[in-house]
Design an enzyme around this catalytic site. Structure first.
Site, PDB file in Angstrom:
ATOM      1  N   CYS A  70      -1.546   0.922   7.352  1.00  0.00           N
ATOM      2  CA  CYS A  70      -2.997   0.655   7.471  1.00  0.00           C
ATOM      3  C   CYS A  70      -3.395  -0.587   6.661  1.00  0.00           C
ATOM      4  CB  CYS A  70      -3.819   1.861   7.013  1.00  0.00           C
ATOM      5  SG  CYS A  70      -3.474   3.380   7.926  1.00  0.00           S
ATOM      6  N   ARG A  71      -3.584  -0.432   5.345  1.00  0.00           N
ATOM      7  CA  ARG A  71      -4.168  -1.506   4.548  1.00  0.00           C
ATOM      8  C   ARG A  71      -3.292  -2.754   4.443  1.00  0.00           C
ATOM      9  NH1 ARG A  71      -5.320   2.524  -0.313  1.00  0.00           N
ATOM     10  NH2 ARG A  71      -3.475   3.424   0.699  1.00  0.00           N
ATOM     11  N   SER A  72      -2.041  -2.575   4.011  1.00  0.00           N
ATOM     12  CA  SER A  72      -1.245  -3.794   3.758  1.00  0.00           C
ATOM     13  C   SER A  72      -0.854  -4.541   5.033  1.00  0.00           C
ATOM     14  CB  SER A  72      -0.027  -3.501   2.856  1.00  0.00           C
ATOM     15  OG  SER A  72       0.866  -2.613   3.460  1.00  0.00           O
TER      16      SER A  72
ATOM     17  N   ASN B   9       2.201   1.635   4.386  1.00  0.00           N
ATOM     18  CA  ASN B   9       2.453   0.362   5.073  1.00  0.00           C
ATOM     19  C   ASN B   9       2.142   0.442   6.573  1.00  0.00           C
ATOM     20  OD1 ASN B   9       5.274  -1.880   5.720  1.00  0.00           O
ATOM     21  ND2 ASN B   9       3.199  -2.416   5.182  1.00  0.00           N
TER      22      ASN B   9
ATOM     23  N   ASP C 153      -8.150   4.205   0.673  1.00  0.00           N
ATOM     24  CA  ASP C 153      -7.237   4.621   1.735  1.00  0.00           C
ATOM     25  C   ASP C 153      -8.038   5.102   2.959  1.00  0.00           C
ATOM     26  OD1 ASP C 153      -5.329   5.769   3.306  1.00  0.00           O
ATOM     27  OD2 ASP C 153      -4.480   7.036   1.731  1.00  0.00           O
TER      28      ASP C 153
ATOM     29  N   CYS D 143       0.852  -1.198   0.000  1.00  0.00           N
ATOM     30  CA  CYS D 143       0.000   0.000   0.000  1.00  0.00           C
ATOM     31  C   CYS D 143       0.880   1.238   0.000  1.00  0.00           C
ATOM     32  CB  CYS D 143      -0.999  -0.030   1.155  1.00  0.00           C
ATOM     33  SG  CYS D 143      -0.289   0.028   2.806  1.00  0.00           S
TER      34      CYS D 143
END
Ligand code: 4NP
Length: 158
Positions: free
Chosen positions: A13-15, A11, A124, A8
């Protein structure tokens, strides 16, 4: 051993959520795999995941607190079998760094697992509240269930 990388922006939050969720699900299935995550922006390198990401995960028994943000590197094409981008910016950034067809074949959008060929973004959540993190979690959880199914089908002893 299968090796999967999630990518993401920051690195944090999402990934790292995708990494933690998949790791958790594979462990529950007694499956050994190497799962990691990274990003493209250096602002948070070395930082633990965002507290909101940690919170949505912790509520479901997934601990992502030990992850530390790092940047994507071309070596990652050699270290991983599959590389999943969270949105179109990460997908383009990764594709720009590919060196050959073998690299290109490893890369896909995370949500193409659920919606093949649609190239949808995991939005995001960074500028938004807990609701956005909950939405991201549910999407990633569903996609990771599908990844686990695929891995188990692929590696089941014949
Ligand atoms: P992520 O979220 O890419 O899901 O980790 C973000 C985290 C930080 C920033 C952007 C997105 N940032 O601009 O600092």
């Amino acid at each position: 051993m299968i090796k999967i990388l999630f990518v993401c922006t920051g690195n944090i939050c999402r990934s790292p959520l995708a990494e933690g969720i998949l790791h958790h699900k594979l462990r529950k299935n007694n499956f050994d795999a190497h799962i990691d995550s990274c990003g493209f922006e250096s602002f948070h390198v070395g930082d633990p995941p965002d507290s909101r990401a940690q919170e949505v995960a912790r509520k479901r028994g997934v601990d992502i607190s030990s992850h530390r943000a790092r940047l994507f590197s071309t070596d990652d094409f050699d270290r991983f079998d599959y590389i999943f981008a969270m949105d179109s910016s990460h997908f383009s950034n990764i594709m720009r760094l590919t060196r050959n067809d073998a690299d290109r074949q490893k890369v896909d959008y995370m949500l193409n697992i659920l919606y093949p060929g649609q190239n949808l973004d995991v939005q995001d959540p960074w500028y938004h509240g807990m609701k956005a993190f909950e939405t991201v979690y549910v999407q990633l959880d569903e996609a990771c269930d599908r990844i686990v199914d695929k891995i188990i089908a692929e590696f089941k002893p014949k």
